[in-house]
Structure formats: C-alpha cells, structure tokens
Design a protein around this motif. Sequence first.
Motif, PDB file in Angstrom:
ATOM      1  N   PHE A 139      34.842  -1.871 -13.941  1.00 34.11           N
ATOM      2  CA  PHE A 139      35.682  -0.831 -14.522  1.00 34.11           C
ATOM      3  C   PHE A 139      34.853   0.265 -15.176  1.00 34.11           C
ATOM      4  CE2 PHE A 139      37.986   0.914 -18.194  1.00 34.11           C
ATOM      5  CZ  PHE A 139      39.111   1.414 -17.559  1.00 34.11           C
ATOM      6  N   TYR A 140      33.708  -0.093 -15.722  1.00 33.16           N
ATOM      7  CA  TYR A 140      32.882   0.862 -16.471  1.00 33.16           C
ATOM      8  C   TYR A 140      31.891   1.605 -15.583  1.00 33.16           C
ATOM      9  CZ  TYR A 140      34.708  -1.977 -20.271  1.00 33.16           C
ATOM     10  OH  TYR A 140      35.537  -2.647 -21.123  1.00 33.16           O
ATOM     11  N   ASN A 141      31.416   0.956 -14.521  1.00 29.66           N
ATOM     12  CA  ASN A 141      30.379   1.541 -13.670  1.00 29.66           C
ATOM     13  C   ASN A 141      30.792   1.465 -12.202  1.00 29.66           C
ATOM     14  OD1 ASN A 141      28.517   1.994 -15.856  1.00 29.66           O
ATOM     15  ND2 ASN A 141      28.059  -0.192 -15.822  1.00 29.66           N
ATOM     16  N   SER A 142      30.870   2.632 -11.562  1.00 23.50           N
ATOM     17  CA  SER A 142      31.184   2.674 -10.136  1.00 23.50           C
ATOM     18  C   SER A 142      30.167   3.553  -9.415  1.00 23.50           C
ATOM     19  CB  SER A 142      32.601   3.215  -9.902  1.00 23.50           C
ATOM     20  OG  SER A 142      32.746   4.507 -10.460  1.00 23.50           O
ATOM     21  N   SER A 143      29.889   3.229  -8.174  1.00 19.93           N
ATOM     22  CA  SER A 143      28.899   3.967  -7.385  1.00 19.93           C
ATOM     23  C   SER A 143      29.405   5.370  -7.067  1.00 19.93           C
ATOM     24  CB  SER A 143      28.609   3.212  -6.085  1.00 19.93           C
ATOM     25  OG  SER A 143      28.149   1.901  -6.351  1.00 19.93           O
ATOM     26  N   GLY A 144      28.460   6.302  -6.891  1.00 14.67           N
ATOM     27  CA  GLY A 144      28.847   7.662  -6.535  1.00 14.67           C
ATOM     28  C   GLY A 144      27.727   8.658  -6.762  1.00 14.67           C
ATOM     29  N   LYS A 145      28.040   9.927  -6.648  1.00 12.86           N
ATOM     30  CA  LYS A 145      27.065  11.003  -6.783  1.00 12.86           C
ATOM     31  C   LYS A 145      26.636  11.182  -8.233  1.00 12.86           C
ATOM     32  CE  LYS A 145      26.275  15.857  -5.616  1.00 12.86           C
ATOM     33  NZ  LYS A 145      26.837  17.101  -5.008  1.00 12.86           N
ATOM     34  N   ILE A 146      25.344  11.476  -8.440  1.00  9.23           N
ATOM     35  CA  ILE A 146      24.829  11.823  -9.766  1.00  9.23           C
ATOM     36  C   ILE A 146      24.998  13.332  -9.930  1.00  9.23           C
ATOM     37  CG2 ILE A 146      22.873  11.717 -11.339  1.00  9.23           C
ATOM     38  CD1 ILE A 146      21.704   9.505  -9.633  1.00  9.23           C
ATOM     39  N   GLU A 147      25.848  13.736 -10.844  1.00  7.96           N
ATOM     40  CA  GLU A 147      26.253  15.136 -10.933  1.00  7.96           C
ATOM     41  C   GLU A 147      25.262  16.018 -11.688  1.00  7.96           C
ATOM     42  OE1 GLU A 147      28.651  16.382  -9.329  1.00  7.96           O
ATOM     43  OE2 GLU A 147      29.761  14.589  -8.705  1.00  7.96           O
ATOM     44  N   ILE A 181      14.086  16.528 -14.133  1.00  6.73           N
ATOM     45  CA  ILE A 181      14.795  16.692 -12.869  1.00  6.73           C
ATOM     46  C   ILE A 181      16.286  16.920 -13.068  1.00  6.73           C
ATOM     47  CG2 ILE A 181      13.127  15.244 -11.650  1.00  6.73           C
ATOM     48  CD1 ILE A 181      15.311  13.030 -11.662  1.00  6.73           C
ATOM     49  N   ASN A 182      16.778  16.709 -14.291  1.00  8.33           N
ATOM     50  CA  ASN A 182      18.213  16.851 -14.534  1.00  8.33           C
ATOM     51  C   ASN A 182      18.514  18.151 -15.277  1.00  8.33           C
ATOM     52  OD1 ASN A 182      16.888  15.720 -16.824  1.00  8.33           O
ATOM     53  ND2 ASN A 182      18.849  15.124 -17.669  1.00  8.33           N
ATOM     54  N   LYS A 183      19.799  18.517 -15.288  1.00 10.74           N
ATOM     55  CA  LYS A 183      20.226  19.733 -15.949  1.00 10.74           C
ATOM     56  C   LYS A 183      20.209  19.547 -17.466  1.00 10.74           C
ATOM     57  CE  LYS A 183      23.262  20.670 -12.030  1.00 10.74           C
ATOM     58  NZ  LYS A 183      24.671  20.781 -11.576  1.00 10.74           N
ATOM     59  N   LYS A 184      20.249  20.649 -18.182  1.00 15.07           N
ATOM     60  CA  LYS A 184      20.230  20.597 -19.637  1.00 15.07           C
ATOM     61  C   LYS A 184      21.533  19.994 -20.174  1.00 15.07           C
ATOM     62  CE  LYS A 184      17.115  24.531 -20.268  1.00 15.07           C
ATOM     63  NZ  LYS A 184      16.940  25.860 -20.894  1.00 15.07           N
ATOM     64  N   GLY A 185      21.460  19.524 -21.408  1.00 21.07           N
ATOM     65  CA  GLY A 185      22.653  18.972 -22.027  1.00 21.07           C
ATOM     66  C   GLY A 185      22.769  17.480 -21.911  1.00 21.07           C
ATOM     67  N   SER A 186      21.729  16.822 -21.410  1.00 19.39           N
ATOM     68  CA  SER A 186      21.732  15.364 -21.302  1.00 19.39           C
ATOM     69  C   SER A 186      20.324  14.852 -21.581  1.00 19.39           C
ATOM     70  CB  SER A 186      22.203  14.929 -19.907  1.00 19.39           C
ATOM     71  OG  SER A 186      21.389  15.515 -18.906  1.00 19.39           O
ATOM     72  N   ILE A 187      20.181  13.540 -21.625  1.00 24.65           N
ATOM     73  CA  ILE A 187      18.867  12.942 -21.874  1.00 24.65           C
ATOM     74  C   ILE A 187      17.925  13.300 -20.734  1.00 24.65           C
ATOM     75  CG2 ILE A 187      17.640  10.766 -22.195  1.00 24.65           C
ATOM     76  CD1 ILE A 187      20.231   9.575 -23.271  1.00 24.65           C
ATOM     77  N   ASP A 188      16.682  13.649 -21.066  1.00 24.44           N
ATOM     78  CA  ASP A 188      15.696  14.025 -20.043  1.00 24.44           C
ATOM     79  C   ASP A 188      15.490  12.904 -19.030  1.00 24.44           C
ATOM     80  OD1 ASP A 188      15.445  16.313 -21.442  1.00 24.44           O
ATOM     81  OD2 ASP A 188      13.298  16.152 -21.821  1.00 24.44           O
ATOM     82  N   SER A 189      15.482  13.290 -17.749  1.00 25.00           N
ATOM     83  CA  SER A 189      15.112  12.376 -16.673  1.00 25.00           C
ATOM     84  C   SER A 189      13.907  12.952 -15.959  1.00 25.00           C
ATOM     85  CB  SER A 189      16.272  12.195 -15.685  1.00 25.00           C
ATOM     86  OG  SER A 189      17.357  11.545 -16.293  1.00 25.00           O
ATOM     87  N   ASN A 190      12.907  12.115 -15.697  1.00 24.61           N
ATOM     88  CA  ASN A 190      11.672  12.563 -15.046  1.00 24.61           C
ATOM     89  C   ASN A 190      11.276  11.561 -13.967  1.00 24.61           C
ATOM     90  OD1 ASN A 190      11.545  13.198 -18.161  1.00 24.61           O
ATOM     91  ND2 ASN A 190      10.464  14.857 -17.135  1.00 24.61           N
ATOM     92  N   ILE A 191      10.569  12.065 -12.961  1.00 21.73           N
ATOM     93  CA  ILE A 191      10.082  11.190 -11.885  1.00 21.73           C
ATOM     94  C   ILE A 191       8.608  11.479 -11.624  1.00 21.73           C
ATOM     95  CG2 ILE A 191      10.217  10.636  -9.431  1.00 21.73           C
ATOM     96  CD1 ILE A 191      13.127  10.959  -9.477  1.00 21.73           C
TER      97      ILE A 191
END
Length: 203
Positions: A139-147, A181-191
């Motif tokens: 119910f809490y986590n479902s597969s899909g696109k990372i927006e 790699i992610n847009k602003k307004g969220s926790i930084d994601s790096n690869i």
Amino acid sequence: MKKLTLLLMIAGSSLAFAQTHFGVKAGYNLSGYKVGDYQLDNKSFFYIGGLAEHQLSEKFSLQGELLFTELGGQDSQDLYDIVGDQVVQMGTQKIRLKLPQIQIPISAKYYISKPFSLSAGLNFGINLNPNVEFDPENFYNSSGKIENIKTINVFPFLGTEYKIAENFFVDARYHFNFIRINKKGSIDSNISIFQIGLGYLFK
C-alpha cells in the motif's frame, strides 16, 4: 617571406596529421547510487556504443562517444505489520532504482607514451525512463516512474586507455558524483560510475 613559408609548413603539417577514426566499444558498468548520506548497493550493467576520435597531434586528441547503459542502485527493507497487539515482521521488500540512459561522453586525451593515454571530460546522460521497482509492492510503495530525476545528468570523469593491438584497446573510467541527478526541492541524489571495456577502431 620566410616567416610566411614557415607558418604555411606548420599549418600544412598540422592538417596532414589531423585525422578522425571511428570505432565501437562495449564493457562493464558499475554505478553507486547515493540518496542524501545513504549509499545504496551498487548496480552492475553493461554498456555498448560507438566513438569518434579526432587526432590533433601526436600527443593530443578529442573523443566523442554515443553509448547505451543503465545506472541505478538497490536496497532492501524489512516489512512489519501489527497483528493483534504485536508488531510482526512480514518479510523483506527489495527496492531497485533503474536509470536507463543514452550517454554522450566528450573527452580530451593525452598520449603519455603510445599506446598509453589519459583522458578527462564530461559525460552527458540522457535519462530514458527512470523508474523504481518494489518487490513485493504494498500500500505504501508501488513500482513506477521516478518523477524528480533530471532529464540530463552530467558526470565529470577521468580515464585511461591502452592499445593492446593496432585496432583494439581497453579502457577504464571513473565518473565522479559531484553533480546531483535529481531536481531541486528534494534530498540530493548522486551517482558515481566505474566503467571498464574493450573497443575496436576502424582504420
């Protein structure tokens, strides 16, 4: 007149030396996905594509490539539920983040002593369909696109190459995770990315 002749000779020799070689390459790709301070498990994948190297002089060249690969990371978390008045572990949920990309690395190469060279450049990764998979879903986590992933990611890199024969070479690169790699307004994601592979140059 002598100066003009000398300049023409230098220009002529430079143009005669400048040449472009095309080739193909493929290899192993290992990416490390980091969200904030949390490091996910590394993801292994392949890469494949083509390249063009333009030799400027005996020591220097420029190289452009077009590659396909997939970046990402994976993790797992325990699932819990309340049964009666107790908290019961219901199993483990696997999480897989996948970022299939068309990559365009552009680098400057310096031949220390042929057949050995060093390179530095930028890799522009065009995200095709960044997505996350949960196994099992709930119910809490479902597969899909990372927006919140940027359409284009940029990775600075350093690399090395060794020609094992006239047409064949092996190379290795490390891409740094300086740029989010992610847009602003969220926790930084790096690869970060490590690549090693084999290539063939057409003559």
